[in-house]
Design an enzyme around this catalytic site. Sequence first.
Site, short mmCIF file in Angstrom:
data_model
loop_
_atom_site.label_atom_id
_atom_site.label_comp_id
_atom_site.label_asym_id
_atom_site.label_seq_id
_atom_site.Cartn_x
_atom_site.Cartn_y
_atom_site.Cartn_z
N MET A 36 0.85 -1.19 0.00
CA MET A 36 0.00 0.00 0.00
C MET A 36 0.89 1.24 0.00
O MET A 36 0.47 2.33 0.41
CB MET A 36 -0.93 -0.01 1.21
N HIS A 76 9.62 -3.42 3.24
CA HIS A 76 9.12 -3.67 1.88
C HIS A 76 10.29 -3.95 0.93
O HIS A 76 10.22 -4.84 0.09
CB HIS A 76 8.39 -2.43 1.32
N LYS A 130 4.86 -9.86 9.45
CA LYS A 130 4.29 -8.95 10.45
C LYS A 130 2.76 -9.08 10.43
O LYS A 130 2.12 -9.11 11.47
CB LYS A 130 4.69 -7.50 10.20
#
Length: 282
Positions: free
Chosen positions: A30, A37, A151
């Site tokens: 997102m 990431h 996570k």
Amino acid sequence: MEVIRYKKQLQDAIHSYRRDKKAIGLVPTMGALHQGHLSLVRSALEENAVTVVSIFVNPTQFDNPEDLENYPKTLERDVQLLESLSGNLLVFTPSKSEIYNGNITSLSYYFDGLDKVMEGTFRKDHFNGVATIVELLFKTVAPNKAYFGEKDFQQLQIVRKLVQQQALPITIIACPIDRESNGLARSSRNERLSKSTRAEAGLIFSTLQTAKDKFGTENANDIKEWAISSFKRNSTFELEYFEIADEETLTPLKEKQKNIKYRAFIAVYADGVRLIDNIALN
Ligand code: PAF
């Protein structure tokens, strides 16, 4: 690296890889990208001939309009960060209308109870929203491998279930949690914490680590009560849940069984920001 806004354009860009039977990787995000990431993207780049990174703040997975509004949107910076990586990368940045075609609603899924605990209890319809966008990305990109961070462990198990239920030929790669120096799990939301709260937020991971130490000798209920009472003494963090559950089914642990893997899961609020984390216990 190419930035692509349309599904058709993306499919054209990956067509030759599919035709030549070359591996296609997908990293759904997102945006508001951080080192966590980037480590997913690096793994994908290493293992695939081409990697698609999608950046789309998916409205249907937010039950709280304020949370959606405040979700950090940093597209220019995200693109720059991805440009710093070497490899064959396509960045997919669709608009809401490209994804939802004027009908911003999620589909309804059955996940055999995986969506009925923890995040599912506190974030109404969240996993229907996640599954809707993930299914659409899977069907648009048809990757060989898709990368998700541990996570969001409950999300990871739900995505695995989606792939299994729909018999999609996609391997789900789970990537370990990336942490800041004090142990706080990296998240786009960390940017919204004050400097002092962010420094103190190592407490979340240290709670999980102590729970893991206790798991060898104490029962799940006692550990849960200990976690709840330690957060009661702290005014910066408000505990939403602390749970010990079977890693596969996500059902809360009542009595330890041999050959079952357990995890502790936690969600807390600090500075109005919701933070989640988890740890493998055995
Ligand atoms: O984990 C996330 O960032 C999101 O839930 C995902 C998988 C990109 C779907 O919007």
